[in-house]
Scaffold this motif. Structure first.
Motif, PDB file in Angstrom:
ATOM      1  N   ARG A 122      -9.180   6.119   5.838  1.00 12.83           N
ATOM      2  CA  ARG A 122      -8.470   4.924   6.278  1.00 12.83           C
ATOM      3  C   ARG A 122      -7.554   4.440   5.161  1.00 12.83           C
ATOM      4  N   ALA A 123      -6.350   4.063   5.537  1.00 16.71           N
ATOM      5  CA  ALA A 123      -5.360   3.608   4.558  1.00 16.71           C
ATOM      6  C   ALA A 123      -5.918   2.434   3.759  1.00 16.71           C
ATOM      7  N   PRO A 124      -5.927   2.521   2.424  1.00 12.68           N
ATOM      8  CA  PRO A 124      -6.433   1.406   1.619  1.00 12.68           C
ATOM      9  C   PRO A 124      -5.482   0.220   1.683  1.00 12.68           C
ATOM     10  N   MET A 125      -6.024  -0.959   1.499  1.00 10.64           N
ATOM     11  CA  MET A 125      -5.251  -2.206   1.472  1.00 10.64           C
ATOM     12  C   MET A 125      -4.380  -2.362   2.715  1.00 10.64           C
ATOM     13  N   PHE A 126      -4.927  -1.912   3.857  1.00 10.20           N
ATOM     14  CA  PHE A 126      -4.231  -2.118   5.123  1.00 10.20           C
ATOM     15  C   PHE A 126      -4.211  -3.618   5.442  1.00 10.20           C
ATOM     16  N   PRO A 127      -3.095  -4.196   5.879  1.00 11.49           N
ATOM     17  CA  PRO A 127      -1.829  -3.560   6.250  1.00 11.49           C
ATOM     18  C   PRO A 127      -0.785  -3.547   5.130  1.00 11.49           C
ATOM     19  N   LEU A 128      -1.153  -3.923   3.894  1.00 11.68           N
ATOM     20  CA  LEU A 128      -0.146  -4.069   2.852  1.00 11.68           C
ATOM     21  C   LEU A 128       0.513  -2.739   2.491  1.00 11.68           C
ATOM     22  N   PHE A 129      -0.280  -1.673   2.299  1.00 18.92           N
ATOM     23  CA  PHE A 129       0.303  -0.394   1.898  1.00 18.92           C
ATOM     24  C   PHE A 129       1.280   0.150   2.940  1.00 18.92           C
ATOM     25  N   PRO A 130       0.864   0.291   4.204  1.00 19.31           N
ATOM     26  CA  PRO A 130       1.828   0.815   5.180  1.00 19.31           C
ATOM     27  C   PRO A 130       3.003  -0.136   5.411  1.00 19.31           C
ATOM     28  N   ALA A 131       2.782  -1.445   5.281  1.00 21.90           N
ATOM     29  CA  ALA A 131       3.885  -2.395   5.455  1.00 21.90           C
ATOM     30  C   ALA A 131       4.918  -2.237   4.345  1.00 21.90           C
ATOM     31  N   PHE A 132       4.449  -2.079   3.100  1.00 22.86           N
ATOM     32  CA  PHE A 132       5.389  -1.872   1.997  1.00 22.86           C
ATOM     33  C   PHE A 132       6.160  -0.571   2.193  1.00 22.86           C
TER      34      PHE A 132
END
Length: 467
Positions: A405-415
């Motif tokens: 699972r993407a870490p620090m979701f939703p910050l990482f994919p948003a950036f």
């Protein structure tokens, strides 16, 4: 979660099976090898517009985008281990049209990157053999490495790992050889788009240099297209991706700083072989170190060239298997179990690009610079669609199995999404003519997509578990 390997079409069995043979180290070799040619050439074109210091800022921004993107993209790759990679994720999230946009953009990225690398191979060989025409050498590279790819993915991946390790070693040797002449003053002189001090105008060059900073990391996502051939994709792909992006960021910073500090960096900013030319500042034109760099430097170019052939062939294969391209491109070799027709088809496009000066050399840019920019347009569009697919699938399919699972979701994919959108907007502004050509390619492809709905209706089933 493996795609079905056989289907029925026209009453006959159609074989579309890829062998699961790749381990973690081989996937890491593919991840780094796909990209490592970006350490050898291409990035220095960014110095021409941004200067060394301006380009450092651009490169750090792009490195942050890629780091957050890869951590997010890994969630998709492990959840949907499909040879189509981004095409499969977007199709699952947004349906056939989303699949087309991601698939076509990925195809542009992976079809236009190899000719740029092949031209660099030709330029490196031309240094050693002045009588050898670089374009002919580039075509020869296509013929040799298409044949190697056809022989089998295990052979191809093992070769990829070996040349990647040699390429990393060679970059470390380069930094060691030029280090005695390292002068920070060389790197900073005129470092803000030709000026010694930062100004508002420096932003112009920094934004214009985005495609060449992206070239440092372009195509690392191609590991996704080897997912069907991984022995244990849920475990091996995250390790390969994370270790790969860390390796590449460190190498990119080292190569860029040591090359720029070796001498007059302006002499390196518009050529295909900046590392040998940087070494000449320190050891001269006749040094054995220089000849070693030229020969070993080929390993980096070969690693990426060979790896991207793996990537484009799997993308063509997956699109054809799903009816987005002619079905005959999805056939695999009966003995080697490789998508040989897809490998050859991509090679035809690449060789045509190499010899298409009049068509590709425009907008005041070199042939290589325009091919690089075209490839980057495809990549950025694919990154945007992939991050949108991640958000959509998190909302629409909350129970889907996600081994990573993407870490620090939703910050990482948003950036990653916002950074990719900024990159796309600035690229259109600074490369409008290339953007028009990219848009025309996408439009023609969409026309074909609309006209061939019957192909997808009758395509071999490659439905994924849970889809």
């Amino acid at each position: 979660m493996k795609a079905e390997s056989k289907g029925q079409q026209g009453g006959k069995a159609v074989h579309h099976e890829l062998k699961q043979t790749l381990g973690t180290w081989q996937l890491w070799g593919i991840a780094v090898g796909l990209v490592i040619s970006g350490e050898y050439f291409g990035w220095s074109y960014g110095w021409a517009s941004a200067g060394t210091l301006g380009f450092v800022i651009t490169a750090l921004f792009v490195a942050a985008m890629y780091t957050t993107f890869i951590f997010s993209f890994t969630e998709l790759t492990t959840s949907i281990p499909h040879a189509g990679g981004p095409f499969a994720y977007a199709r699952r999230a947004f349906g056939p049209v989303g699949g087309y946009i991601a698939g076509a953009a990925t195809l542009v990225e992976f079809l236009f990157a190899p000719p740029a690398i092949a031209l660099a191979i030709g330029a490196y060989l031309h240094v050693q053999f002045p009588g050898l025409e670089p374009k002919h050498a580039a075509m020869g590279a296509y013929l040799v490495f298409m044949a190697l790819n056809i022989l089998g993915v295990q052979v191809a991946a093992t070769f990829e790992l070996c040349v990647t390790l040699l390429a990393i070693f060679e970059l470390l040797v380069f930094m060691g050889v030029v280090s005695p002449g390292f002068q920070w003053a060389n790197f900073t002189k005129g470092g803000w788009a030709g000026a010694d001090h930062f100004s508002i105008g420096s932003f112009h060059g920094m934004f214009a240099a985005i495609p060449f900073a992206i070239w440092f990391f372009l195509a690392i996502e191609g590991v996704a297209m080897a997912a069907e051939e991984a022995k244990n994709p849920k475990r091996s792909i995250p390790i390969a991706y994370v270790a790969g992006i860390v390796t590449l960021v460190l190498l990119a910073i080292g190569v860029m700083v040591f090359a720029g500090a070796a001498g007059d960096w302006t002499k390196l900013s518009n050529i295909n072989d900046p590392l040998p030319q940087a070494m000449k500042f320190i050891v001269g034109s006749n040094s054995g170190w220089l000849h070693m760099l030229v020969w070993l430097g080929l390993f980096g170019l070969v690693a990426s060239f060979h790896g991207i052939i793996i990537g484009y062939s799997r993308q063509i294969f997956a699109l054809a298997r799903s009816g987005y391209l002619p079905e005959w491109l999805a056939k695999v070799h009966p003995r080697f179990k490789t998508p040989h027709r897809a490998i050859l088809a991509g090679g035809v496009v690449g060789i045509a690009a190499i010899y298409s000066d009049e068509l590709v050399q425009f907008a005041g840019q070199t042939l290589t610079a325009n091919i690089v920019t075209m490839s980057v347009f495809g990549a950025i569009v694919m990154y945007i669609v992939s991050m949108l697919a991640l958000f959509k699938l998190r909302r629409a399919e909350p129970t889907m199995e996600r081994p990573f699972r993407a870490p620090m979701f939703p910050l990482f994919p948003a950036f990653a999404l916002v950074a990719a959108a900024i990159s796309l907007a600035t690229m259109v502004y600074f490369n409008f003519e290339v953007a028009i050509v990219f848009a025309v390619f996408m439009a023609i492809g969409y026309g074909y997509f609309i006209a061939t709905r019957h192909q997808r209706d009758g395509a071999v089933a490659d439905t994924l578990v849970g889809e």
